[in-house]
Design an enzyme around this catalytic site. Structure first.
Site, PDB file in Angstrom:
ATOM      1  N   SER A  68      31.064  52.778  44.031  1.00 17.10           N
ATOM      2  CA  SER A  68      32.022  53.365  43.105  1.00 17.10           C
ATOM      3  C   SER A  68      31.378  53.635  41.755  1.00 17.10           C
ATOM      4  O   SER A  68      30.469  52.918  41.318  1.00 17.10           O
ATOM      5  CB  SER A  68      33.218  52.437  42.932  1.00 17.10           C
ATOM      6  OG  SER A  68      32.825  51.194  42.407  1.00 17.10           O
ATOM      7  N   HIS A  71      30.023  43.005  36.019  1.00 15.36           N
ATOM      8  CA  HIS A  71      31.267  42.371  35.601  1.00 15.36           C
ATOM      9  C   HIS A  71      31.229  41.958  34.135  1.00 15.36           C
ATOM     10  O   HIS A  71      32.122  41.249  33.672  1.00 15.36           O
ATOM     11  CB  HIS A  71      31.580  41.161  36.483  1.00 15.36           C
ATOM     12  CG  HIS A  71      32.022  41.549  37.860  1.00 15.36           C
ATOM     13  ND1 HIS A  71      31.156  41.617  38.921  1.00 15.36           N
ATOM     14  CD2 HIS A  71      33.231  41.929  38.340  1.00 15.36           C
ATOM     15  CE1 HIS A  71      31.820  41.995  40.003  1.00 15.36           C
ATOM     16  NE2 HIS A  71      33.076  42.192  39.675  1.00 15.36           N
ATOM     17  N   GLU A  92      25.004  40.354  45.099  1.00 13.59           N
ATOM     18  CA  GLU A  92      25.040  39.939  43.701  1.00 13.59           C
ATOM     19  C   GLU A  92      23.915  38.961  43.432  1.00 13.59           C
ATOM     20  O   GLU A  92      23.701  38.014  44.185  1.00 13.59           O
ATOM     21  CB  GLU A  92      26.387  39.274  43.400  1.00 13.59           C
ATOM     22  CG  GLU A  92      26.496  38.710  41.999  1.00 13.59           C
ATOM     23  CD  GLU A  92      25.952  37.291  41.876  1.00 13.59           C
ATOM     24  OE1 GLU A  92      25.436  36.969  40.792  1.00 13.59           O
ATOM     25  OE2 GLU A  92      26.052  36.538  42.851  1.00 13.59           O
ATOM     26  N   CYS A 115      27.284  45.211  42.035  1.00 10.41           N
ATOM     27  CA  CYS A 115      28.525  45.606  42.699  1.00 10.41           C
ATOM     28  C   CYS A 115      28.877  47.019  42.257  1.00 10.41           C
ATOM     29  O   CYS A 115      28.098  47.670  41.550  1.00 10.41           O
ATOM     30  CB  CYS A 115      29.630  44.606  42.344  1.00 10.41           C
ATOM     31  SG  CYS A 115      31.026  44.602  43.495  1.00 10.41           S
ATOM     32  N   ASP A 174      30.772  47.739  53.655  1.00  8.51           N
ATOM     33  CA  ASP A 174      30.781  46.599  52.738  1.00  8.51           C
ATOM     34  C   ASP A 174      31.520  45.407  53.338  1.00  8.51           C
ATOM     35  O   ASP A 174      32.623  45.552  53.861  1.00  8.51           O
ATOM     36  CB  ASP A 174      31.472  46.983  51.434  1.00  8.51           C
ATOM     37  CG  ASP A 174      30.655  47.961  50.608  1.00  8.51           C
ATOM     38  OD1 ASP A 174      29.457  48.100  50.884  1.00  8.51           O
ATOM     39  OD2 ASP A 174      31.223  48.578  49.692  1.00  8.51           O
ATOM     40  N   HIS A 177      27.111  45.312  51.921  1.00 10.47           N
ATOM     41  CA  HIS A 177      27.100  44.759  50.568  1.00 10.47           C
ATOM     42  C   HIS A 177      27.977  43.525  50.509  1.00 10.47           C
ATOM     43  O   HIS A 177      29.055  43.479  51.117  1.00 10.47           O
ATOM     44  CB  HIS A 177      27.615  45.790  49.566  1.00 10.47           C
ATOM     45  CG  HIS A 177      27.871  45.197  48.203  1.00 10.47           C
ATOM     46  ND1 HIS A 177      26.847  44.754  47.405  1.00 10.47           N
ATOM     47  CD2 HIS A 177      29.021  44.942  47.525  1.00 10.47           C
ATOM     48  CE1 HIS A 177      27.360  44.259  46.290  1.00 10.47           C
ATOM     49  NE2 HIS A 177      28.678  44.355  46.339  1.00 10.47           N
ATOM     50  N   ARG A 233      52.348  43.253  34.818  1.00 15.47           N
ATOM     51  CA  ARG A 233      50.976  42.969  34.373  1.00 15.47           C
ATOM     52  C   ARG A 233      50.848  43.036  32.844  1.00 15.47           C
ATOM     53  O   ARG A 233      49.866  43.550  32.301  1.00 15.47           O
ATOM     54  CB  ARG A 233      49.973  43.919  35.045  1.00 15.47           C
ATOM     55  CG  ARG A 233      49.822  43.693  36.534  1.00 15.47           C
ATOM     56  CD  ARG A 233      48.799  44.638  37.130  1.00 15.47           C
ATOM     57  NE  ARG A 233      49.264  46.021  37.021  1.00 15.47           N
ATOM     58  CZ  ARG A 233      48.471  47.083  37.064  1.00 15.47           C
ATOM     59  NH1 ARG A 233      47.169  46.915  37.199  1.00 15.47           N
ATOM     60  NH2 ARG A 233      48.964  48.309  36.978  1.00 15.47           N
ATOM     61  N   GLU A 234      51.841  42.474  32.174  1.00 14.60           N
ATOM     62  CA  GLU A 234      51.834  42.491  30.723  1.00 14.60           C
ATOM     63  C   GLU A 234      50.620  41.755  30.151  1.00 14.60           C
ATOM     64  O   GLU A 234      50.087  42.137  29.098  1.00 14.60           O
ATOM     65  CB  GLU A 234      53.117  41.857  30.182  1.00 14.60           C
ATOM     66  CG  GLU A 234      54.374  42.670  30.449  1.00 14.60           C
ATOM     67  CD  GLU A 234      55.029  42.378  31.788  1.00 14.60           C
ATOM     68  OE1 GLU A 234      56.155  42.850  32.009  1.00 14.60           O
ATOM     69  OE2 GLU A 234      54.401  41.678  32.626  1.00 14.60           O
TER      70      GLU A 234
END
Length: 772
Positions: free
Chosen positions: A448, A709, A680, A741, A614, A656, A24-25
């Site tokens: 979360s 986001h 959303e 979210c 969810d 959700h 994941r560079e």
């Protein structure tokens, strides 16, 4: 334009490759750029290195033609908007000294500028940035990215094929820009867009492109006669250009249907088609239109969206039939390999026998090359590979992992009453109001809270043995305490424990259910720099013991306000996993639902009064063809009800959903029979609230008023304005106030301020309602 010579050998190719790098560079470089730790030049150098590495990996494996242009810092549809000059004015103004700033402003927004809307890429868990277009849109050509990446590949000695989002799909994915009438159809801009595509094609031809791939996945959906006519017109015009490369029009994710004859008759040199899953019907359809004589066919016979090994004999049978239907047949995956992890060989914790069943991008590339060799030289050229493949397929089919008689017996015993609540909504709602005592416009969050560096470090330290279980759990208890205390101080009505113990909303549960496998390095891009590790659903599913009750009960012990129990629903557990392909999805969904039902029952028995299950993937998993949807929605809604309908009337069930188009599944949302749904809505300015209202949604809803986001913090007035829009569609007695979210990816400073503004806005609007 030159004429394609007859091909003596089948070529191996791919539509696209994972962008992130083995470790994941790209994520690290982009996020470093956002934080000011990485310069623009360093970011570009990292990106160029990743492209070189991917092309070399493909070429070394035996791929004859590598893709270019599929790489992206954030999203390939966003890249297309830049290519055609469809950059909203607010983002042009937000651009700093480097074009990357304007690019990322479109993707993420700034404190002063809202980003583009984001939604799901067809029926995948990849998100794209929705183009904003209107009757005044002026397209301009910027082929810098596309030409640069092609030039890089050619300079390294690769045979390269640029990949672009096709003009028809681009317009069909777009939406009216803010302030433009909702009825505006972006496809009406096609004649204005095609000259830009012509210029890009000419630029690529001048840079050395022999072929260019134009992706048109929107054509596998149900299309109107007008849309099909527009497609025919687009490819007549592009195909009629004299200064262009050869054109390969690609489709994937499903069967082409009524669009197939349109493309078969278009003046282009090749088609790329999916022949896996539901798209296997393309084989018969292609034969029925007489094939594509004189054209190149790129046959997607290796599933690019799942991680199970290919059945070589089945694929070779398909390829053998296709040989008579085109001038040349080349071998590829069914779609870009963007949707699978990089390399299964990096997985050290999976049983070696099971690992032989799995194929990530590296292994799929090898499968493509093997099939191309067999197609060229005959099956005798791959005798050893065929023997290994047969043995691995048989090993999986006969493994005890895949079948648990007790699980199957329980699923077979389900009756209709197991999926129905004991009382209708109106009576449940009265019982829930009496139990919960919530105010008008109750506030909550989705689940979360920020996953801080300290939390991630603690989890990594536990995994590596640097701290013991007791020390780790003390850290989790402390985090839950902080989250509960913050919510109480802020004035949120229904609390959450913040999920500090969870790595991912699917993986966390998968690791505690039998039948699932977890990976360490199986990262797949979801959007931008957000990567997930989908677990592998390998066998029959059951729950050995409670998964969430302990931490939910602990959080509830810290407050008198209700704390939601938080679960991931059965459809999402499938959609965000690599699901087994050896039985119908509905069968697997029922198994997962029964396991989750046990957890719901335990939460309720432990005193939890609000339970959220969810299902953000309900819409994204909707089949692309309308004729396939009723069967899907039947088992999808049944599995949700099977999960939730065992509770008492006074226990409130939430669900959700996020980042998808919900208008065509509102009846399914109603059929879930949840008491409250949150969705959303911030980026789309409450569109979903209007959709719910237009379908007569009868229960409670929380259309999001805070876009999580984006790093921007909405002020209380902005949130209140969105809330008032929501009230135009949903009565106050049934309206909740919440973010779009979960807050996992946000930082604490912005989270605190945003939620404080959210609560202040709810109080303001609540006061307006009570005094009016």
């Amino acid at each position: 334009m030159t004429t394609e010579p007859a091909a003596a050998a089948a070529r191996a190719t791919v539509y696209g490759y994972p962008r992130q790098g083995p470790d994941r560079e790209l994520k690290k470089a982009v996020e470093g750029y956002w934080k000011g730790r990485v310069t623009a030049d360093a970011l570009r150098a990292t990106a160029a290195g990743l492209r070189r590495s991917s092309w070399k990996r493909l070429a070394d494996a035996g791929v004859h033609e590598v893709p270019t242009g599929d790489f992206s810092y954030y999203d390939h549809v966003l890249d297309t908007s830049v290519m055609v000059g469809a950059v909203p004015q607010r983002h042009r103004a937000a651009a700093g000294s480097d074009p990357l700033d304007g690019y990322f402003a479109m993707a993420r927004g700034t404190q002063d500028v809202a980003p583009l809307e984001m939604t799901k890429w067809f029926d995948t868990n990849y998100h794209y940035l929705v183009p904003e277009l209107g009757p005044d849109t002026v397209f301009t050509t910027d082929s810098t990215k596309q030409v640069t990446e092609l030039t890089e590949a050619l300079a390294l000695g690769h045979t390269a094929r640029p990949v672009l989002v096709g003009p028809v799909t681009y317009l069909l994915l777009a939406k009216p820009a803010p302030g433009v009438a909702a009825g505006f159809e972006p496809l009406t801009l096609l004649d204005r867009l095609l000259p830009v595509y012509a210029e890009v094609l000419a630029d690529l031809r001048a840079a050395g492109a022999e072929w260019v791939q134009l992706d048109e996945p929107a054509l596998v959906q149900d299309r109107t006669p007008g849309e099909l006519d527009a497609t025919a017109r687009a490819y007549r015009e592009l195909g009629g250009l004299t200064d262009r490369p050869r054109l390969l029009v690609a489709s994937y994710f499903d069967r082409l249907g009524e669009a197939l004859p349109v493309l078969a008759n278009a003046p282009v040199e090749g088609l790329a088609m999916d022949f896996t899953g539901a798209a296997a019907a393309n084989l018969h359809a292609l034969a029925s239109v007489g094939g594509i004589p004189g054209k190149r066919l790129v046959a997607g016979v290796v599933n690019g969206r799942n991680i199970w090994i290919n059945d070589y004999e089945k694929s070779l049978a398909t390829l053998g039939t296709l040989l008579g239907l085109a001038d040349s047949v080349d071998v590829s995956a069914s779609c870009s390999l963007l949707h699978v992890p990089v390399d299964a060989a990096a997985e050290r914790d999976i049983d070696p026998q099971i690992l032989r069943w799995l194929a990530f991008a590296t292994q799929k590339t090898a499968e493509i090359v093997t099939l191309a060799r067999a197609l060229t030289r005959g099956t005798a050229a791959i005798t050893a590979e065929l023997a290994v493949n047969r043995a691995d397929l048989a090993s999986r089919a006969n493994s005890p992992i895949t079948r648990d008689p007790a699980v199957r017996a329980r699923a077979a015993a389900v009756t209709g009453s197991d999926g129905r609540r004991s009382l209708p909504y109106e009576e449940r709602a009265a019982a829930q109001r009496a139990r919960l005592g919530l105010p008008l416009l109750p506030t909550t969050t989705i689940g979360s809270f920020p996953q801080t560096t300290e939390l991630r470090t603690a989890r990594a330290d536990l995994r590596r043995g640097r701290i013991g279980t007791a020390g780790y759990e003390e850290r989790i208890r402390a985090e839950i305490g902080e989250v509960i205390a913050f919510q109480e101080r802020t004035g949120i009505d229904v609390l959450v424990h913040g999920e500090p113990e969870r790595n991912d909303m699917v993986q966390y549960f998968a690791e505690q259910l039998t039948g699932y496998l977890a990976t360490r390095h199986g990262w797949v891009q979801s959007y931008g720099t957000r990567y997930v590790r989908p677990p592998v659903l390998a066998g029959d599913i059951s729950r050995p013991g409670p998964m969430t009750v302990r931490w939910t009960s602990y959080a509830q012990s810290l407050t008198d306000r209700p704390v939601k129990g938080m679960l991931t629903g059965p459809v999402t557990m499938l959609a965000w996993s690599f699901v087994r392909d050896d039985q119908p999805l509905g069968v697997t969904a029922r198994q997962v639902a029964l396991a989750l039902r046990d957890e719901v029952d335990d939460l309720e028995a432990g005193g939890t009064s609000v339970i959220q299950v969810d299902e953000p993937a309900l819409r994204e998993t909707l089949p692309l063809r309308a004729e396939d949807r009723s069967a899907y929605l039947e088992w999808a809604t049944e599995s949700f009800r099977l999960t939730t309908c065992g509770v008492r009337a006074e226990t409130q069930i939430h669900t959700h959903m996020c980042y998808a188009e919900f208008g065509d599944i509102v009846q399914a949302i109603i059929d879930l029979d949840a008491d409250v749904i949150s969705l959303e809505a911030a980026r789309s300015h409450m569109q979903v609230a209007r959709e719910l209202a237009s379908h007569g949604y009868p229960r409670e809803a929380g259309p999001g008023v805070y876009d999580i986001h984006s790093p921007r913090v909405p002020d209380a007035d902005e949130v209140a304005a969105l809330l008032r829009l929501g009230l135009e569609a949903i009565p106050a007695a049934r309206l909740w106030v919440n973010p779009d979210c979960g807050l996992k990816t946000r930082g604490w400073p912005e989270t605190r301020t945003s939620l404080e503004n959210l609560v202040a806005a709810a109080r303001t609007v609540r006061g307006e309602l009570t005094t009016s």
